[in-house]
Design a protein around this motif. Structure first.
Motif, PDB file in Angstrom:
ATOM      1  N   GLY A   1      -0.328  10.216  -7.542  1.00 21.09           N
ATOM      2  CA  GLY A   1      -1.570  10.218  -8.306  1.00 21.09           C
ATOM      3  C   GLY A   1      -2.831   9.957  -7.541  1.00 21.09           C
ATOM      4  O   GLY A   1      -3.889   9.802  -8.146  1.00 21.09           O
ATOM      5  N   SER A   2      -2.778   9.911  -6.205  1.00 22.61           N
ATOM      6  CA  SER A   2      -4.010   9.626  -5.476  1.00 22.61           C
ATOM      7  C   SER A   2      -4.985  10.783  -5.598  1.00 22.61           C
ATOM      8  O   SER A   2      -4.652  11.919  -5.272  1.00 22.61           O
ATOM      9  N   PRO A   3      -6.208  10.492  -6.031  1.00 17.82           N
ATOM     10  CA  PRO A   3      -7.199  11.577  -6.142  1.00 17.82           C
ATOM     11  C   PRO A   3      -8.006  11.761  -4.863  1.00 17.82           C
ATOM     12  O   PRO A   3      -8.896  12.596  -4.826  1.00 17.82           O
ATOM     13  N   ASN A   4      -7.695  10.981  -3.821  1.00 17.16           N
ATOM     14  CA  ASN A   4      -8.648  10.859  -2.722  1.00 17.16           C
ATOM     15  C   ASN A   4      -8.292  11.552  -1.419  1.00 17.16           C
ATOM     16  O   ASN A   4      -9.045  11.441  -0.458  1.00 17.16           O
TER      17      ASN A   4
ATOM     18  N   ASN B   1     -13.676   4.135  -5.227  1.00 19.58           N
ATOM     19  CA  ASN B   1     -13.130   4.187  -3.868  1.00 19.58           C
ATOM     20  C   ASN B   1     -12.667   5.587  -3.528  1.00 19.58           C
ATOM     21  O   ASN B   1     -12.280   6.369  -4.408  1.00 19.58           O
ATOM     22  N   SER B   2     -12.731   5.849  -2.243  1.00 22.62           N
ATOM     23  CA  SER B   2     -12.069   7.036  -1.717  1.00 22.62           C
ATOM     24  C   SER B   2     -11.511   6.655  -0.352  1.00 22.62           C
ATOM     25  O   SER B   2     -12.039   7.031   0.690  1.00 22.62           O
ATOM     26  N   MET B   3     -10.454   5.835  -0.413  1.00 21.10           N
ATOM     27  CA  MET B   3      -9.904   5.269   0.815  1.00 21.10           C
ATOM     28  C   MET B   3      -9.217   6.330   1.677  1.00 21.10           C
ATOM     29  O   MET B   3      -9.289   6.277   2.907  1.00 21.10           O
ATOM     30  N   GLY B   4      -8.549   7.274   1.032  1.00 23.24           N
ATOM     31  CA  GLY B   4      -7.868   8.327   1.788  1.00 23.24           C
ATOM     32  C   GLY B   4      -6.558   7.872   2.404  1.00 23.24           C
ATOM     33  O   GLY B   4      -6.182   8.310   3.490  1.00 23.24           O
ATOM     34  N   LEU B   5      -5.881   6.965   1.677  1.00 21.79           N
ATOM     35  CA  LEU B   5      -4.535   6.521   2.070  1.00 21.79           C
ATOM     36  C   LEU B   5      -4.442   5.911   3.474  1.00 21.79           C
ATOM     37  O   LEU B   5      -3.537   6.266   4.240  1.00 21.79           O
ATOM     38  N   PRO B   6      -5.353   4.999   3.826  1.00 19.13           N
ATOM     39  CA  PRO B   6      -5.160   4.325   5.122  1.00 19.13           C
ATOM     40  C   PRO B   6      -3.887   3.477   5.032  1.00 19.13           C
ATOM     41  O   PRO B   6      -3.726   2.674   4.105  1.00 19.13           O
TER      42      PRO B   6
ATOM     43  N   ASN C   1       4.128   7.477  -5.939  1.00 23.17           N
ATOM     44  CA  ASN C   1       2.714   7.628  -6.307  1.00 23.17           C
ATOM     45  C   ASN C   1       2.212   9.038  -6.048  1.00 23.17           C
ATOM     46  O   ASN C   1       1.707   9.332  -4.967  1.00 23.17           O
TER      47      ASN C   1
ATOM     48  N   LYS D   1       0.829  -1.205   0.000  1.00 20.27           N
ATOM     49  CA  LYS D   1       0.000   0.000   0.000  1.00 20.27           C
ATOM     50  C   LYS D   1       0.869   1.263   0.000  1.00 20.27           C
ATOM     51  O   LYS D   1       1.905   1.311   0.671  1.00 20.27           O
ATOM     52  N   SER D   2       0.420   2.276  -0.724  1.00 21.44           N
ATOM     53  CA  SER D   2       1.123   3.557  -0.711  1.00 21.44           C
ATOM     54  C   SER D   2       1.210   4.058   0.717  1.00 21.44           C
ATOM     55  O   SER D   2       0.204   4.094   1.433  1.00 21.44           O
TER      56      SER D   2
ATOM     57  N   ASN E   1      -3.438   5.308 -12.422  1.00 19.91           N
ATOM     58  CA  ASN E   1      -4.152   5.337 -11.162  1.00 19.91           C
ATOM     59  C   ASN E   1      -5.648   5.403 -11.494  1.00 19.91           C
ATOM     60  O   ASN E   1      -6.018   5.548 -12.666  1.00 19.91           O
ATOM     61  N   SER E   2      -6.480   5.288 -10.495  1.00 15.64           N
ATOM     62  CA  SER E   2      -7.919   5.348 -10.767  1.00 15.64           C
ATOM     63  C   SER E   2      -8.268   6.696 -11.415  1.00 15.64           C
ATOM     64  O   SER E   2      -7.551   7.682 -11.254  1.00 15.64           O
TER      65      SER E   2
HETATM   66  C1  DHB Z   1      -5.576   5.974  -2.484  1.00 21.76           C
HETATM   67  C2  DHB Z   1      -6.124   5.948  -3.733  1.00 21.76           C
HETATM   68  C3  DHB Z   1      -5.312   5.984  -4.833  1.00 21.76           C
HETATM   69  O1  DHB Z   1      -5.802   5.956  -6.084  1.00 21.76           O
HETATM   70  C4  DHB Z   1      -3.930   6.048  -4.654  1.00 21.76           C
HETATM   71  O2  DHB Z   1      -3.147   6.068  -5.713  1.00 21.76           O
HETATM   72  C5  DHB Z   1      -3.378   6.045  -3.389  1.00 21.76           C
HETATM   73  C6  DHB Z   1      -4.224   6.026  -2.304  1.00 21.76           C
HETATM   74  C7  DHB Z   1      -6.459   5.956  -1.325  1.00 21.76           C
HETATM   75  O3  DHB Z   1      -7.525   6.583  -1.392  1.00 21.76           O
HETATM   76  O4  DHB Z   1      -6.092   5.356  -0.314  1.00 21.76           O
END
Ligand code: DHB
Length: 311
Positions: free
Chosen positions: A128-131, A69-74, A126, A45-46, A192-193
């Motif tokens: 590229g996270s949009p979240n 998804n919108s995990m927010g980098l957990p 990374n 995971k990032s 990325n998404s």
């Molecule tokens: C998350 C989503 C992503 O697309 C990414 O590249 C990194 C993190 C996330 O929301 O956790």
């Protein structure tokens, strides 16, 4: 049997198919599931400087042909992932791919520095996270991207790849390719998404995920054609100067074949891994080998990048 092995960023991969950063790769238990599967690498995971809970739930939703998804980098914070590289390396033979997504420029420098002392084989930057709530997608800020890569390349002693968000404009591809050429980036992973999609449930008259009023990153079959276009355009612009990893909407061996035709050296599985679980790796590898055998191809280098255009 067709040979679907690959060499990515100078590292040997038993097959060209492995897991994408993101799905079920946060904890050591989850990473061990990937290690024991047929995934040809263990992508983690990032990570960020500090551990993060991520966004409020529900934050992932399966769709008929993909996911939002919108995990927010957990994540557990970068120190844990450095520790995991040592544990995983002592138990499993596979390449390890660390993914770094610091929230600030300086965080990335700190984390990259620390990962020099890890047992990771490759690092995927990374931007590229949009979240992340309140943060723009860094991969769309070209000055930031250029400056980050310059400083990261100075400190990073591991083979470096970059995971990019999707681009939709030829001028943007050209600008990003120029930036990539200036730095020591060995591969681009596209994509990325697709950021900030919105799914509506008409029955409930509601969005399906909680963060950001329902906006989130789109994955799965809906994005395959955008992913293919991103891989192909970077291949056209960069040729074999920078390797390409296809990510986005691969559900079958034929999908993987299409990405290799477009120029990809390897393929990452994201939403399909969320939905099918670890059996997806072997299934897609077998399907790719069968498709190549039918075509008479012995290795992926026999057809990589050879996509035909219509005169
Ligand atoms: C998350 C989503 C992503 O697309 C990414 O590249 C990194 C993190 C996330 O929301 O956790």
């Amino acid at each position: 049997m067709a040979d679907i092995s690959a060499e990515l960023a100078g590292i040997k991969f038993e097959t060209c198919v492995f897991n994408a950063a993101g799905p079920k790769d946060v904890t050591l238990d989850e990473l061990e599931v990937i290690a024991k599967s047929s995934s040809s690498a263990i992508t983690m995971k990032s990570c960020t400087l500090e551990p993060r809970q991520g966004n409020p739930e529900p934050r992932y939703y399966d769709l008929p042909e993909g996911s939002i998804n919108s995990m927010g980098l957990p994540n557990l914070g970068y120190k844990e992932y450095i520790r995991f590289t040592h544990l995983l390396k002592s138990k499993y033979k596979k390449p390890i791919v660390a993914s770094i997504s610091g929230l600030k420029f300086e965080d990335n420098i700190t984390i990259f520095n620390a990962f020099n002392e890890s047992n990771t084989d490759i690092i995927e930057f990374n931007p590229g996270s949009p979240n992340t709530i309140g943060k723009p997608t860094m991969g769309y800020d070209f000055e930031y991207l250029d400056n980050s890569l310059r400083e990261i390349a100075k400190v990073c002693k591991k083979p470096l790849g970059i995971k990019l968000p999707p681009y939709f404009d030829f001028v943007h591809f050209e600008q990003v390719a120029e930036i990539i050429k200036r730095h020591k980036v060995l591969y681009i992973c596209s994509i990325n998404s697709i950021g900030n999609a919105l799914v509506v449930d008409p029955e409930r008259e509601s969005v399906v995920i909680k963060p950001k009023g329902g906006f989130g990153g789109l994955g799965g079959k809906y994005i395959k054609y955008t992913s293919l276009a991103n891989v192909r355009k970077f291949y056209e612009l960069l040729g074999d100067r920078v390797q390409l990893v296809g990510c986005g909407g691969v559900y079958s061996g034929t999908d993987a074949f299409e990405f290799i035709l477009a120029g990809a050296t390897a393929i990452q599985l994201g939403t399909v891994y969320m939905q099918e679980g670890p059996s997806c790796f072997k299934r897609i590898q077998n399907e790719l080998m069968a498709y190549m055998k039918n075509k008479g191809y012995e290795s992926i280098e026999d057809f990589r990048g050879q996509l035909k255009t219509i005169d």
